[in-house]
Design a protein around this motif. Structure first.
Motif, PDB file in Angstrom:
ATOM      1  N   THR A  55      -3.300   3.640  -3.114  1.00  0.00           N
ATOM      2  CA  THR A  55      -3.165   2.644  -4.172  1.00  0.00           C
ATOM      3  C   THR A  55      -2.149   1.592  -3.747  1.00  0.00           C
ATOM      4  N   TYR A  56      -2.021   0.541  -4.553  1.00  0.00           N
ATOM      5  CA  TYR A  56      -1.109  -0.551  -4.242  1.00  0.00           C
ATOM      6  C   TYR A  56      -0.147  -0.780  -5.400  1.00  0.00           C
ATOM      7  N   ALA A  57       1.078  -1.161  -5.050  1.00  0.00           N
ATOM      8  CA  ALA A  57       2.089  -1.458  -6.066  1.00  0.00           C
ATOM      9  C   ALA A  57       2.672  -2.836  -5.799  1.00  0.00           C
TER      10      ALA A  57
ATOM     11  N   SER B 106      -7.984 -10.379   2.041  1.00  0.00           N
ATOM     12  CA  SER B 106      -8.179  -9.398   3.115  1.00  0.00           C
ATOM     13  C   SER B 106      -6.892  -9.090   3.880  1.00  0.00           C
ATOM     14  N   LYS B 107      -5.971 -10.052   3.973  1.00  0.00           N
ATOM     15  CA  LYS B 107      -4.729  -9.789   4.696  1.00  0.00           C
ATOM     16  C   LYS B 107      -3.707  -9.027   3.858  1.00  0.00           C
ATOM     17  N   VAL B 108      -3.935  -8.981   2.553  1.00  0.00           N
ATOM     18  CA  VAL B 108      -3.063  -8.217   1.668  1.00  0.00           C
ATOM     19  C   VAL B 108      -3.560  -6.783   1.536  1.00  0.00           C
ATOM     20  N   PHE B 109      -4.857  -6.635   1.322  1.00  0.00           N
ATOM     21  CA  PHE B 109      -5.440  -5.304   1.119  1.00  0.00           C
ATOM     22  C   PHE B 109      -6.177  -4.881   2.390  1.00  0.00           C
TER      23      PHE B 109
ATOM     24  N   LYS C 266       0.826  -1.196   0.000  1.00  0.00           N
ATOM     25  CA  LYS C 266       0.000   0.000   0.000  1.00  0.00           C
ATOM     26  C   LYS C 266       0.867   1.255   0.000  1.00  0.00           C
ATOM     27  N   ARG C 267       0.486   2.214  -0.832  1.00  0.00           N
ATOM     28  CA  ARG C 267       1.222   3.475  -0.912  1.00  0.00           C
ATOM     29  C   ARG C 267       0.448   4.579  -0.202  1.00  0.00           C
ATOM     30  N   ALA C 268       1.100   5.714  -0.054  1.00  0.00           N
ATOM     31  CA  ALA C 268       0.509   6.810   0.728  1.00  0.00           C
ATOM     32  C   ALA C 268      -0.814   7.295   0.157  1.00  0.00           C
ATOM     33  N   ASP C 269      -0.989   7.192  -1.152  1.00  0.00           N
ATOM     34  CA  ASP C 269      -2.225   7.681  -1.772  1.00  0.00           C
ATOM     35  C   ASP C 269      -3.341   6.634  -1.766  1.00  0.00           C
TER      36      ASP C 269
ATOM     37  N   GLY D 197     -11.213  -4.538  -6.545  1.00  0.00           N
ATOM     38  CA  GLY D 197     -11.695  -3.162  -6.476  1.00  0.00           C
ATOM     39  C   GLY D 197     -10.633  -2.179  -6.028  1.00  0.00           C
ATOM     40  N   LYS D 198      -9.390  -2.652  -5.875  1.00  0.00           N
ATOM     41  CA  LYS D 198      -8.278  -1.789  -5.499  1.00  0.00           C
ATOM     42  C   LYS D 198      -7.536  -1.327  -6.749  1.00  0.00           C
ATOM     43  N   ARG D 199      -6.879  -0.182  -6.664  1.00  0.00           N
ATOM     44  CA  ARG D 199      -6.045   0.254  -7.779  1.00  0.00           C
ATOM     45  C   ARG D 199      -4.645  -0.294  -7.566  1.00  0.00           C
ATOM     46  N   ILE D 200      -4.211  -1.170  -8.482  1.00  0.00           N
ATOM     47  CA  ILE D 200      -2.939  -1.878  -8.330  1.00  0.00           C
ATOM     48  C   ILE D 200      -2.103  -1.684  -9.589  1.00  0.00           C
TER      49      ILE D 200
END
Length: 317
Positions: free
Chosen positions: A181-183, A313-316, A176-179, A242-245
């Motif tokens: 989103t996920y990378a 759920s444990k990742v996001f 997870k990044r500060a904004d 539903g996450k931005r990756i």
């Protein structure tokens, strides 16, 4: 199907309680053909072993180490077929992995096994002409493959693709990044494809196809998985969760530091960094194509289907 009928072939399955061996047994269970199954484990009392016993699997307690060679040979006695696999991550010792694999091949031969399916990988050092020399967990398995092909027993190498479950591994999992989103940080070009496979559900399909072929494909290599770029992995995972990756391409040095900071031994870091070089320059299977899914008992899950079936759920969080 699993049966106790003595007329059915007996297949010895190494790693019965693990991912690959477990997948093989699951697929044998679903087959319309009868099999007696002998599973190897170091602890027949644990729940997964007991569950296999309840399904009709003969569980044999044996430690597959060279110091235990007599018991290993005994464990293979009377088997008609064998599925062999080693666990590099258990000890992270390439020489030990090769030695244990050769011991199992010898034991299978003496025990009367007529067909071996082995979980190998390409020889990076040889196929790269000496450019990629530190992928010990590939080269060690490839050395065992060569030994198996010279054993005189019909031998098929069903190579494991890139585990879809790797995306839960802290070395690869989305960050997870500060904004918000996920990378997914990888030292690999986003457009390079990897043969991704849900190992637990689908690896056994390829083993069963070899075992049930009208003519056992002696000497063949099977390259499991479905090719997908990491760019497409990020897109599909975004759509499912539903996450931005995104894929964040990082340097090998950055990736090595990430591994080291997580406690990975130096020789494992070196191994994995060369593995990523291998993927980038030579491809997962050293330039060989991923195998067709034609003739499998069912179609392997796509990455999207895998992602839908998993709990993220444990990742996001």
């Amino acid at each position: 199907m699993i049966t106790q009928n003595s007329s059915a072939p007996l297949i010895a399955v190494v790693g019965a309680t693990g991912i690959q061996g477990g997948s093989v047994i699951k697929t044998l269970t679903a087959s319309s053909k009868p099999y007696r199954v002998r599973g190897f484990t170091r602890d027949a009392t644990k729940p997964v072993s007991q569950d296999l016993i309840a399904k009709g699997v003969e569980m044999v307690t044996v430690s597959l180490v060279v110091d235990n060679v007599k018991e290993v040979f005994k464990a293979f006695e009377g088997a008609n077929m064998a599925f062999l696999v080693t666990n590099f991550l258990e000890h992270m010792d390439a020489e030990r992995e090769t030695a244990e694999a050769k011991m199992m091949i010898d034991a299978a031969k003496v025990g009367g096994v007529e067909r071996i399916v082995w979980s190998g990988l390409p020889h990076c050092t040889k196929l790269s002409a000496g450019k990629i020399t530190h992928v010990g967990h590939y080269d060690s398995k490839a050395a065992a493959s060569g030994y198996g092909r010279q054993s005189g027993i019909p031998f098929v190498d069903v190579q494991a693709g890139f585990y879809a479950s790797n995306f839960f591994n802290p070395w690869i999992a989305p960050v997870k990044r500060a904004d918000g989103t996920y990378a997914i940080p990888l030292p690999l070009s986003p457009t390079v494809p990897l043969p991704v496979i849900d190992m637990a559900r689908d690896y056994g399909l390829y083993v069963l196809r070899a075992l049930e072929a009208p003519v056992f494909p002696d000497g063949s290599e099977v390259h499991t998985g479905l090719d997908i770029t990491m760019e497409e992995v990020a897109i599909q995972l975004s759509q499912v969760t539903g996450k931005r990756i995104i894929i964040e391409q990082i340097t090998l040095d950055q990736y090595g530091k990430k591994m080291a900071d997580s406690g990975a031994p130096v020789h494992v870091v070196v191994d994995m960094l060369d593995a990523w070089k291998w993927f980038e320059e030579f491809g997962y299977y050293g330039g060989e194509a991923t195998s067709s899914v034609e003739g499998l008992a069912k179609h392997p899950l796509s990455f999207r289907e895998f992602a839908k079936a998993e709990d993220w759920s444990k990742v996001f969080m």
